[in-house]
Write a protein that holds these residues in place. Structure first.
Motif, short mmCIF file in Angstrom:
data_model
loop_
_atom_site.label_atom_id
_atom_site.label_comp_id
_atom_site.label_asym_id
_atom_site.label_seq_id
_atom_site.Cartn_x
_atom_site.Cartn_y
_atom_site.Cartn_z
N ALA A 488 17.31 34.83 -14.78
CA ALA A 488 16.14 33.99 -14.14
C ALA A 488 16.93 33.29 -12.84
CB ALA A 488 15.71 32.85 -15.14
N CYS A 489 15.74 32.83 -12.00
CA CYS A 489 16.33 32.44 -10.89
C CYS A 489 15.69 31.15 -10.34
CB CYS A 489 16.41 33.50 -9.80
SG CYS A 489 14.95 34.07 -9.29
N SER A 490 16.22 30.44 -9.34
CA SER A 490 15.45 29.15 -9.03
C SER A 490 14.95 29.77 -7.70
CB SER A 490 16.35 28.06 -8.85
OG SER A 490 17.60 28.55 -8.06
N SER A 491 15.37 30.50 -6.95
CA SER A 491 14.65 30.73 -5.57
C SER A 491 14.78 32.36 -5.33
CB SER A 491 15.37 30.33 -4.39
OG SER A 491 16.73 30.54 -4.36
N ARG A 492 13.57 32.88 -4.85
CA ARG A 492 13.57 34.19 -4.67
C ARG A 492 12.92 34.46 -3.35
NH1 ARG A 492 8.43 34.84 -8.87
NH2 ARG A 492 7.01 33.54 -7.70
N CYS A 493 13.30 35.86 -2.97
CA CYS A 493 12.86 36.26 -1.46
C CYS A 493 11.76 37.41 -1.71
CB CYS A 493 13.94 36.91 -0.74
SG CYS A 493 13.40 37.12 0.82
N GLU A 494 10.70 37.19 -1.10
CA GLU A 494 9.44 37.98 -1.22
C GLU A 494 9.98 39.42 -0.75
OE1 GLU A 494 4.89 38.63 0.09
OE2 GLU A 494 6.31 36.94 1.13
N ILE A 495 9.80 40.51 -1.43
CA ILE A 495 9.95 41.85 -1.13
C ILE A 495 8.60 42.49 -0.73
CG2 ILE A 495 10.63 44.31 -1.64
CD1 ILE A 495 12.44 42.55 -3.77
N GLN A 496 8.45 42.86 0.62
CA GLN A 496 7.32 43.67 1.11
C GLN A 496 7.31 45.01 1.17
OE1 GLN A 496 6.73 41.22 4.83
NE2 GLN A 496 6.12 39.50 3.82
N SER A 497 6.65 45.51 0.42
CA SER A 497 6.52 47.15 0.60
C SER A 497 5.37 47.62 -0.42
CB SER A 497 7.89 47.59 -0.42
OG SER A 497 7.64 49.11 -0.22
N GLU A 498 4.72 48.64 0.30
CA GLU A 498 3.64 49.40 -0.36
C GLU A 498 4.10 50.49 -1.09
OE1 GLU A 498 1.18 50.68 2.80
OE2 GLU A 498 0.51 48.73 3.46
N ASN A 499 5.00 51.09 -0.88
CA ASN A 499 5.35 52.18 -1.73
C ASN A 499 6.42 52.19 -2.62
OD1 ASN A 499 3.56 53.70 -0.42
ND2 ASN A 499 4.64 54.00 1.23
N ALA A 500 7.29 51.14 -2.65
CA ALA A 500 8.36 50.95 -3.48
C ALA A 500 8.34 50.84 -4.77
CB ALA A 500 9.33 49.78 -3.14
N SER A 501 8.93 51.42 -5.55
CA SER A 501 8.43 51.16 -6.96
C SER A 501 9.28 49.99 -8.06
CB SER A 501 8.83 52.46 -8.01
OG SER A 501 10.40 52.71 -7.80
N MET A 502 8.58 49.37 -8.73
CA MET A 502 8.96 48.03 -9.30
C MET A 502 10.05 48.42 -10.51
SD MET A 502 7.28 44.50 -10.14
CE MET A 502 6.28 44.55 -8.60
N LEU A 503 11.22 47.95 -10.37
CA LEU A 503 12.08 47.87 -11.68
C LEU A 503 11.96 46.99 -12.69
CD1 LEU A 503 14.88 50.16 -9.99
CD2 LEU A 503 12.91 50.87 -11.02
N ALA A 504 11.79 45.72 -11.97
CA ALA A 504 11.90 44.43 -12.79
C ALA A 504 11.10 43.36 -12.14
CB ALA A 504 13.37 43.94 -12.91
N SER A 505 10.28 42.72 -12.75
CA SER A 505 9.62 41.66 -12.10
C SER A 505 9.34 40.46 -13.03
CB SER A 505 8.09 42.23 -12.16
OG SER A 505 7.48 42.45 -13.35
N PHE A 506 9.03 39.19 -12.44
CA PHE A 506 8.87 38.06 -13.09
C PHE A 506 7.58 37.69 -13.68
CE2 PHE A 506 11.59 37.25 -9.29
CZ PHE A 506 12.87 36.99 -9.85
N GLY A 507 7.41 36.69 -14.21
CA GLY A 507 6.39 36.63 -15.15
C GLY A 507 5.09 36.50 -14.27
#
Lengths: 696, 296
Positions: A488-507
């Motif tokens: 878990a984390c308290s701050s996160r940076c937005e990742i902007q991409s149209e094609n990248a495949s997601m390997l892990a995501s938050f709730g």
């Protein structure tokens, strides 16, 4: 029935010619006075039966003879495919060719492989329907079709069997695209393939699109030429874990190999195996009692100084020669070198600690170097497998070096910095804004197990989903999932991409880890940093350790001096490496043809250059022996959008055959019968005066 | 001489006699046998005397030798009555494929035969009559003797013309009734009629003890139906025209004709008629010669 000259069928009304002549003949009668009309009437009345029937039969035979003659001139074809269009000769012809190793399955009776048999039969058909030299478009490995002539089909290298697994949906889509973009109009697509399930990929979602396109394009006919189920005995061999070791001052090669029976009856048998490596040949014999046989750590002594090289392990000849050889390469295991670029001492220390700590079974050193931001020139890209980039996204020369590094197989893990530049991007991915948990708790999971998972409870954004099938966060070999729920984390940076495949995501669905699209190597973007006060990576180090070591393992492959590649999946600079390499042996393909340099990526073989030893082999999916059935075909292609001809390898009768000879025979028979029926009946008495008794 | 008499042929036929096949009942003495006993020079038989017999006819020499009475009988000679029956229906106008001289039709052929036969009979003293069977203008000349009567018969014969249909059977019944018994009746016809109708007429003539001779006149083309293409047939007796295809029904036609001819032959044989089927491609003189020789 098909006709090569269907316009000549317009002459079919000529069958009425005998009737017209008959009617004209009736009108051309002469007139005569007659006394014995009573006998004519009697004869006419008596003649309404058999003689009249015979007369009409004669007329019918004459009409039939003319019809047969028209048919002969129209050059009729008999086809095993009901879906062939009426104007077969005027349609565009496209061939989709499966060149996978399974196409080399041989018929013991004729000695022909399925590839040869299907091409001969198709060639026979195409030479018939394209007698005018019409072009044929050939789709196989490349996306663009090759223009060929029917006569060249069986001999050209482009139709030979490769080690490359065929992506049939892609080839069919290519053919449909070509028809659409070139506006070809009515076309026949011939799919020459076998029943190998791995080539058909029936689970692929692309079949839905193909089916819809076929159904919306009735002028395009898909003809599938498949072999009848074949029970020829066939074995396939493959090797893995090829490792050179030094023991007692001697060099050994440890080799795992497996033999799999793909078809034929299973029976116990002794099987000789031949291994050629470093100029030496070793023969062993195994006992095959089931369909699968695995041999672990076969020890082969290497000559002194042969710590790097290639070899081949092979089976005796059987039903398919394309899966009887498996090439392998070997070289000393490369060091696991990594670089972390960061100005954060905490991050640099943490990453260096993880990357320089080898696992217990490691046989090579694990080195990690910290490079401050702005000192990227210190990075030795050639000797590095993993770069952890905790700095603003690079541009200019550094960006080019990084792209080249990834293209050579290296791995990069990007970590966000406090300051992000939304204008700069790498591999199609850019950093967005930071998202702090103090002001937003949208990422908090509703799952109490997740919420209460250890120290993760301190942070608002908790990992909810991650990809377990493969890649960095995959489940381990024993089936245990990584403890990603503790991250878990308290701050996160937005990742902007149209094609990248997601390997892990938050709730809330926002990404934690994504993989950018690259031709080779790997580029990952992690939206949180491993600072102890902003994430739980340090509290739950297992996930961090596994993730970084898997990335390091991927990158280390690029440093290895040997490469084990799958045919058809060779990409990037490796293609050029293959072309510049020298084959370790005279290396013809299955059909005995020499493989051109630019085609090496598609054929099995072993090659050596100044730096690397490369082995190219078929995919293990080709050895599965799983076949697609008719129901699955109907399921993926629909019921009406295609037809299937199950052809026998042992029979060379074509897909279509000219059958004008049958019509000639029918015409001759009709004329003979007509002539026989038209003969005057032999009179029982001599004609003339002597015929009638009591005459004077 | 009539136009139907060929002098050369008559000269050639004159040695031949027109004989009856059975005793005739003539009105005067002639060269033909009579069914009654007469006083000619030709001995016939002895028979026992019965009361009432003429005593002048007793053979006294036989009484002297045997002491029994016998009557001596002699044959009676008489002339015959020739009745020529000529079918004058339209079918007799059928054209000959190979006409000879003025013989163009079946009727011409029949007239030549009939005329020659009448001349022969007249020459040997027999009576000659003529019956031309026509639906509207029948000709009926009773038998008579002498050159004048012959000339009349030939003149009537010349005037006979064939047209439409004629009832031959009824006419034969009439001839059978009208003629005295035991005449020679010679019929010239194509006999294109129902045999069931012809049979009673023939039997009627025979019942009246007439010596019946039949000339069945047929053209070979009628037997063979040898057209080589479809033909529209105009019925000579006025019936509806027919369209016939020889390829379709030629063989069947020949079968029908064969069956018909067999029926005619059977009928004539049973009736003991002197039947002659004449194919008209033969010279009529040969036909006559054969007919006369058959009766000699």
């Amino acid at each position: 029935m098909l006709f090569l000259e269907p316009l000549l069928l317009l002459a079919m009304p000529l069958i009425g010619l005998p009737i017209v002549i008959h009617l004209l003949n009736q009108r051309r009668h002469k007139t005569s006075s007659w006394a014995a009309t009573r006998f004519v009437r009697q004869a006419t009345n008596m003649n309404r039966g058999s003689a009249r029937l015979r007369h009409w039969f004669v007329l019918a035979l004459r009409a039939l003879a003319i019809a047969m003659m028209v048919f002969v001139m129209s050059r009729p074809l008999a086809s095993r495919l009901p879906g062939l269009g009426f104007l077969a000769g005027q349609r565009e012809q496209l061939i989709v060719m499966d060149r996978s190793p399974s196409m080399a399955l041989q018929d013991s009776a004729t000695g022909l492989t399925w590839r040869q048999a299907v091409l001969m039969q198709l060639q026979d058909h195409l030479e018939t329907v394209t007698a005018g030299g019409k072009r044929i478009l050939f789709h196989a490995l490349s996306d663009e079709p090759v223009v060929v002539q029917a006569a060249d089909l069986t001999t050209m290298l482009e139709t030979s069997v490769t080690a490359t697994q065929t992506d049939l949906p892609r080839l069919i889509e290519n053919a449909l695209d070509y028809i659409q973009t070139q506006a070809l109009g009515p076309s026949d697509i011939w799919v020459c393939c076998d029943r190998q399930r791995a080539d058909w990929q029936p689970e692929s979602g692309r079949w839905n699109r193909i089916r819809e396109r076929l159904e919306s394009s009735p002028e395009v006919k898909l003809h599938v030429l498949m072999p009848e189920p074949n029970d020829e005995f066939n074995l396939a061999i493959s090797a893995s874990n090829v490792t050179p070791v030094t023991e007692d001052g001697k060099q050994w090669l440890l080799l795992d190999f497996s033999v799999r029976q793909t078809s034929g009856p299973i029976q116990q048998r002794q099987l000789p195996i031949q291994i050629n490596v470093a100029g030496r040949q070793r023969n062993i014999e195994i006992e095959l009692v089931a369909s699968d046989f695995d041999y672990q750590q076969l020890r082969i002594e290497l000559p002194a100084g042969a710590s790097q090289g290639a070899g081949v392990i092979q089976l005796p000849s059987d039903g398919n020669a394309a899966d009887n050889r498996y090439f392998f390469s070997y070289a000393p295991t490369p060091p696991h070198n990594s670089v972390v670029v960061s100005d954060s001492e905490e991050v640099a220390t943490l990453v260096k600690l993880v990357c320089s700590t080898p696992p217990s079974e490691a046989k090579t050193p694990y080195n990690c170097k910290v490079v401050p931001v702005g000192s990227q020139a210190e990075i030795d890209w050639q000797q590095t497998g993993l770069v952890v980039w905790h700095a603003p996204l690079p541009d200019g020369l550094v960006a080019e070096q990084m792209e080249s590094f990834v293209a050579d197989g290296g791995t990069v893990l990007f970590l966000p910095t406090v300051e992000t530049n939304p204008q700069s991007a790498m591999f199609g991915v850019r950093w967005g804004d930071w998202d702090d948990a103090e002001s937003l708790d949208a990422g908090r999971s509703d799952d109490p197990d997740v919420s209460m998972a250890g120290s993760a409870a301190r942070f608002a954004f908790q990992v909810a989903q991650w990809r377990t099938e493969d890649d960095l966060l995959a489940t381990d070999e024993s089936g245990r999932a990584l403890p990603m729920k503790t991250i878990a984390c308290s701050s996160r940076c937005e990742i902007q991409s149209e094609n990248a495949s997601m390997l892990a995501s938050f709730g809330d669905g926002k990404p934690l880890l994504v993989r950018a699209v690259t031709d080779a190597g790997a580029a990952y973007f992690l939206s949180a940093t491993p600072h102890a006060d902003s994430s739980s990576f340090t509290d739950n180090g297992v996930a961090m350790y596994v993730m970084l070591h898997r990335a390091l393992e991927q990158g280390a492959v690029s440093l290895a001096r040997n490469r084990q590649l799958l045919a058809g999946e060779v990409q990037g600079d490796m293609v050029a490496d293959l072309q510049q390499s020298k084959p370790l042996d005279v290396n013809p393909n299955v059909d005995g043809q020499l493989v051109a340099e630019d085609q090496r990526a598609f054929f099995a073989g072993a090659y050596q250059s100044a730096e690397k030893v490369i082995a190219v082999n078929r995919s293990s999916d080709e050895d599965s022996g799983q076949q697609i059935d008719q129901a699955s075909l109907v399921n993926i292609l629909g019921e009406d959008s295609f037809d299937v001809a199950s052809l026998s390898t042992g029979s060379l009768s074509g897909v279509t055959n000219e059958i004008w000879k049958l019509f000639v025979v029918a015409m001759i028979v009709a004329l003979l019968v007509e002539g026989w029926l038209s003969l005057p009946i032999i009179k029982s008495q001599t004609s003339g005066a002597g015929r009638w008794r009591n005459d004077i | 001489m009539s136009e139907f008499l060929d002098p050369q042929l008559m000269n050639r036929l004159s040695p031949l006699a027109l004989n009856a096949r059975q005793p005739m009942m003539g009105s005067v003495s002639g060269r033909h046998r009579s069914p009654v006993r007469g006083s000619s020079l030709e001995f016939a038989e002895y028979r026992n005397y019965v009361p009432g017999d003429d005593l002048r006819r007793l053979d006294w020499r036989a009484w002297g030798r045997s002491d029994r009475f016998f009557v001596k009988e002699f044959e009676a000679d008489t002339n015959l009555r020739l009745s020529v029956v000529l079918d004058a229906s339209g079918s007799m106008n059928y054209d000959l494929r190979k006409p000879v001289g003025s013989i163009l039709t079946r009727m011409d052929y029949a007239k030549y035969l009939a005329g020659s036969l009448a001349w022969l009979a007249s020459q040997q003293g027999d009576a000659v009559g003529l019956s031309a069977i026509h639906h509207s203008t029948p000709c009926d000349v009773p038998p008579g003797r002498g050159p004048r009567h012959l000339g009349y018969v030939l003149e009537q014969l010349r005037d006979v013309s064939a047209s439409e249909s004629a009832d031959l059977a009824t006419a034969l019944h009439h001839v059978a009734d009208r003629l005295p018994r035991r005449s020679l009746v010679v019929v010239f016809s194509d006999l294109f009629m129902d045999l069931e109708e012809l049979k009673p007429a023939i039997e009627h003539l025979r019942w009246r003890h007439h010596d019946l001779a039949v000339f069945h006149l047929l053209e070979p083309s009628e037997l063979e139906f040898d057209f080589d293409q479809p033909v529209k047939l105009i019925d000579l007796e006025g019936d509806t025209p027919l369209l016939a295809d020889p390829a379709l029904m030629g063989e069947r036609y020949r079968e029908v004709v064969q069956g018909y001819l067999s029926g005619v032959t059977r009928l004539m044989n049973r009736s003991n008629a002197d039947y002659h089927r004449v194919q008209m491609d033969k010279p009529y003189g040969d036909v006559l010669t054969q007919f006369l020789l058959g009766r000699s």
